[in-house]
Design a protein around this motif. Structure first.
Motif, PDB file in Angstrom:
ATOM      1  N   LEU A 144      24.096 -26.572-130.091  1.00  0.00           N
ATOM      2  CA  LEU A 144      23.347 -25.910-131.156  1.00  0.00           C
ATOM      3  C   LEU A 144      23.546 -24.395-131.175  1.00  0.00           C
ATOM      4  O   LEU A 144      23.159 -23.739-132.131  1.00  0.00           O
ATOM      5  N   LEU A 145      24.122 -23.849-130.102  1.00  0.00           N
ATOM      6  CA  LEU A 145      24.331 -22.411-130.002  1.00  0.00           C
ATOM      7  C   LEU A 145      25.716 -22.051-130.525  1.00  0.00           C
ATOM      8  O   LEU A 145      26.712 -22.519-130.011  1.00  0.00           O
ATOM      9  N   TYR A 146      25.772 -21.226-131.531  1.00  0.00           N
ATOM     10  CA  TYR A 146      27.045 -20.822-132.124  1.00  0.00           C
ATOM     11  C   TYR A 146      27.348 -19.379-131.757  1.00  0.00           C
ATOM     12  O   TYR A 146      26.564 -18.474-132.046  1.00  0.00           O
ATOM     13  N   HIS A 147      28.464 -19.164-131.106  1.00  0.00           N
ATOM     14  CA  HIS A 147      28.939 -17.844-130.720  1.00  0.00           C
ATOM     15  C   HIS A 147      27.951 -17.098-129.828  1.00  0.00           C
ATOM     16  O   HIS A 147      27.870 -15.885-129.857  1.00  0.00           O
ATOM     17  N   THR A 148      27.179 -17.820-129.063  1.00  0.00           N
ATOM     18  CA  THR A 148      26.237 -17.218-128.127  1.00  0.00           C
ATOM     19  C   THR A 148      26.359 -17.950-126.793  1.00  0.00           C
ATOM     20  O   THR A 148      26.237 -19.169-126.756  1.00  0.00           O
ATOM     21  N   PRO A 149      26.614 -17.225-125.726  1.00  0.00           N
ATOM     22  CA  PRO A 149      26.671 -17.899-124.425  1.00  0.00           C
ATOM     23  C   PRO A 149      25.299 -18.461-124.030  1.00  0.00           C
ATOM     24  O   PRO A 149      24.262 -18.017-124.530  1.00  0.00           O
ATOM     25  N   LEU A 150      25.312 -19.421-123.124  1.00  0.00           N
ATOM     26  CA  LEU A 150      24.059 -20.073-122.730  1.00  0.00           C
ATOM     27  C   LEU A 150      23.063 -19.112-122.107  1.00  0.00           C
ATOM     28  O   LEU A 150      21.863 -19.255-122.296  1.00  0.00           O
ATOM     29  N   SER A 151      23.537 -18.162-121.361  1.00  0.00           N
ATOM     30  CA  SER A 151      22.616 -17.237-120.692  1.00  0.00           C
ATOM     31  C   SER A 151      22.863 -15.805-121.159  1.00  0.00           C
ATOM     32  O   SER A 151      23.065 -14.908-120.353  1.00  0.00           O
ATOM     33  N   ASP A 152      22.844 -15.595-122.460  1.00  0.00           N
ATOM     34  CA  ASP A 152      23.056 -14.267-123.021  1.00  0.00           C
ATOM     35  C   ASP A 152      21.854 -13.384-122.684  1.00  0.00           C
ATOM     36  O   ASP A 152      20.750 -13.614-123.190  1.00  0.00           O
ATOM     37  N   PRO A 153      22.014 -12.378-121.810  1.00  0.00           N
ATOM     38  CA  PRO A 153      20.868 -11.573-121.390  1.00  0.00           C
ATOM     39  C   PRO A 153      20.259 -10.753-122.533  1.00  0.00           C
ATOM     40  O   PRO A 153      19.050 -10.516-122.540  1.00  0.00           O
ATOM     41  N   THR A 154      21.075 -10.355-123.499  1.00  0.00           N
ATOM     42  CA  THR A 154      20.540  -9.580-124.616  1.00  0.00           C
ATOM     43  C   THR A 154      19.582 -10.415-125.450  1.00  0.00           C
ATOM     44  O   THR A 154      18.475  -9.974-125.782  1.00  0.00           O
ATOM     45  N   THR A 155      19.979 -11.621-125.784  1.00  0.00           N
ATOM     46  CA  THR A 155      19.135 -12.493-126.586  1.00  0.00           C
ATOM     47  C   THR A 155      17.865 -12.881-125.838  1.00  0.00           C
ATOM     48  O   THR A 155      16.762 -12.821-126.395  1.00  0.00           O
ATOM     49  N   LEU A 156      18.004 -13.266-124.575  1.00  0.00           N
ATOM     50  CA  LEU A 156      16.841 -13.667-123.790  1.00  0.00           C
ATOM     51  C   LEU A 156      15.894 -12.490-123.565  1.00  0.00           C
ATOM     52  O   LEU A 156      14.665 -12.638-123.660  1.00  0.00           O
ATOM     53  N   GLY A 157      16.439 -11.316-123.293  1.00  0.00           N
ATOM     54  CA  GLY A 157      15.603 -10.143-123.077  1.00  0.00           C
ATOM     55  C   GLY A 157      14.882  -9.703-124.339  1.00  0.00           C
ATOM     56  O   GLY A 157      13.686  -9.399-124.315  1.00  0.00           O
ATOM     57  N   PHE A 158      15.607  -9.677-125.471  1.00  0.00           N
ATOM     58  CA  PHE A 158      14.990  -9.274-126.725  1.00  0.00           C
ATOM     59  C   PHE A 158      13.890 -10.245-127.132  1.00  0.00           C
ATOM     60  O   PHE A 158      12.815  -9.836-127.564  1.00  0.00           O
ATOM     61  N   THR A 159      14.142 -11.530-126.970  1.00  0.00           N
ATOM     62  CA  THR A 159      13.146 -12.535-127.319  1.00  0.00           C
ATOM     63  C   THR A 159      11.903 -12.402-126.444  1.00  0.00           C
ATOM     64  O   THR A 159      10.774 -12.459-126.936  1.00  0.00           O
ATOM     65  N   SER A 160      12.093 -12.203-125.152  1.00  0.00           N
ATOM     66  CA  SER A 160      10.957 -12.044-124.245  1.00  0.00           C
ATOM     67  C   SER A 160      10.150 -10.792-124.577  1.00  0.00           C
ATOM     68  O   SER A 160       8.914 -10.822-124.582  1.00  0.00           O
ATOM     69  N   LEU A 161      10.832  -9.698-124.867  1.00  0.00           N
ATOM     70  CA  LEU A 161      10.130  -8.464-125.229  1.00  0.00           C
ATOM     71  C   LEU A 161       9.369  -8.605-126.534  1.00  0.00           C
ATOM     72  O   LEU A 161       8.252  -8.103-126.674  1.00  0.00           O
ATOM     73  N   LEU A 162       9.957  -9.303-127.488  1.00  0.00           N
ATOM     74  CA  LEU A 162       9.277  -9.509-128.761  1.00  0.00           C
ATOM     75  C   LEU A 162       8.017 -10.356-128.586  1.00  0.00           C
ATOM     76  O   LEU A 162       6.965 -10.057-129.160  1.00  0.00           O
ATOM     77  N   ILE A 163       8.100 -11.375-127.763  1.00  0.00           N
ATOM     78  CA  ILE A 163       6.940 -12.224-127.503  1.00  0.00           C
ATOM     79  C   ILE A 163       5.848 -11.426-126.779  1.00  0.00           C
ATOM     80  O   ILE A 163       4.664 -11.547-127.095  1.00  0.00           O
ATOM     81  N   LEU A 164       6.234 -10.581-125.826  1.00  0.00           N
ATOM     82  CA  LEU A 164       5.244  -9.745-125.139  1.00  0.00           C
ATOM     83  C   LEU A 164       4.607  -8.735-126.096  1.00  0.00           C
ATOM     84  O   LEU A 164       3.406  -8.463-126.005  1.00  0.00           O
ATOM     85  N   LEU A 165       5.380  -8.200-127.015  1.00  0.00           N
ATOM     86  CA  LEU A 165       4.836  -7.269-128.002  1.00  0.00           C
ATOM     87  C   LEU A 165       3.825  -7.961-128.908  1.00  0.00           C
ATOM     88  O   LEU A 165       2.731  -7.444-129.147  1.00  0.00           O
ATOM     89  N   VAL A 166       4.178  -9.139-129.388  1.00  0.00           N
ATOM     90  CA  VAL A 166       3.261  -9.892-130.255  1.00  0.00           C
ATOM     91  C   VAL A 166       1.988 -10.249-129.499  1.00  0.00           C
ATOM     92  O   VAL A 166       0.880 -10.131-130.029  1.00  0.00           O
ATOM     93  N   ALA A 167       2.120 -10.659-128.242  1.00  0.00           N
ATOM     94  CA  ALA A 167       0.943 -11.022-127.447  1.00  0.00           C
ATOM     95  C   ALA A 167       0.053  -9.809-127.188  1.00  0.00           C
ATOM     96  O   ALA A 167      -1.177  -9.926-127.222  1.00  0.00           O
ATOM     97  N   SER A 168       0.651  -8.658-126.968  1.00  0.00           N
ATOM     98  CA  SER A 168      -0.175  -7.478-126.723  1.00  0.00           C
ATOM     99  C   SER A 168      -0.919  -7.055-127.983  1.00  0.00           C
ATOM    100  O   SER A 168      -2.091  -6.679-127.919  1.00  0.00           O
ATOM    101  N   ILE A 169      -0.276  -7.145-129.129  1.00  0.00           N
ATOM    102  CA  ILE A 169      -0.965  -6.835-130.393  1.00  0.00           C
ATOM    103  C   ILE A 169      -2.061  -7.861-130.666  1.00  0.00           C
ATOM    104  O   ILE A 169      -3.168  -7.508-131.073  1.00  0.00           O
ATOM    105  N   ALA A 170      -1.749  -9.128-130.414  1.00  0.00           N
ATOM    106  CA  ALA A 170      -2.718 -10.195-130.671  1.00  0.00           C
ATOM    107  C   ALA A 170      -3.918 -10.103-129.738  1.00  0.00           C
ATOM    108  O   ALA A 170      -5.017 -10.523-130.104  1.00  0.00           O
ATOM    109  N   GLY A 171      -3.749  -9.582-128.566  1.00  0.00           N
ATOM    110  CA  GLY A 171      -4.882  -9.418-127.665  1.00  0.00           C
ATOM    111  C   GLY A 171      -5.683  -8.164-127.960  1.00  0.00           C
ATOM    112  O   GLY A 171      -6.904  -8.144-127.820  1.00  0.00           O
TER     113      GLY A 171
END
Length: 115
Positions: A69-96
């Motif tokens: 299901l992943l197109y042109h993205t390695p399985l452990s792409d640190p940029t994608t995983l890091g950006f996604t984690s930071l975005l989720i933490l940002l949303v959680a901090s605003i929501a709290g």
């Protein structure tokens, strides 16, 4: 990612909103507004960090099964995983923070009569 952010915001905001009477009791007993905000913020971020770590571990462990299901993205792409984690933490901090700030501005007697 957008449905995840909306769902996360909704769940955290709902759980903080349900604690309005607890916040009122704390404020009525003399708790400082910043201390109450920090307590709720810390609890929301703690749950989010635990969920993010579990999600990253599962992503790395089950990556081979969804590699088709992943197109042109390695399985452990640190940029994608890091950006996604930071975005989720940002949303959680605003929501709290937003519902907690709203609840601490309410008069403690009104918050106690909430339910």
């Amino acid at each position: 990612m957008c449905p995840t952010a909306v769902g996360l915001y909704g769940m955290i905001a709902y759980s903080v909103g349900r604690r309005t009477s607890e916040i009122g009791v704390r404020m009525a007993l003399g708790a400082a507004r910043t201390r109450v905000l920090w307590m709720i913020f810390r609890e929301a971020l703690t749950l989010t960090v635990i969920g993010s770590i579990a999600g990253l571990v599962l992503t790395l462990a089950l990556g081979r099964f969804v590699s088709s299901l992943l197109y042109h993205t390695p399985l452990s792409d640190p940029t994608t995983l890091g950006f996604t984690s930071l975005l989720i933490l940002l949303v959680a901090s605003i929501a709290g923070f937003v519902p907690a700030a709203r609840a601490t501005r309410i008069d403690p007697m009104v918050a106690l009569r909430w339910e």
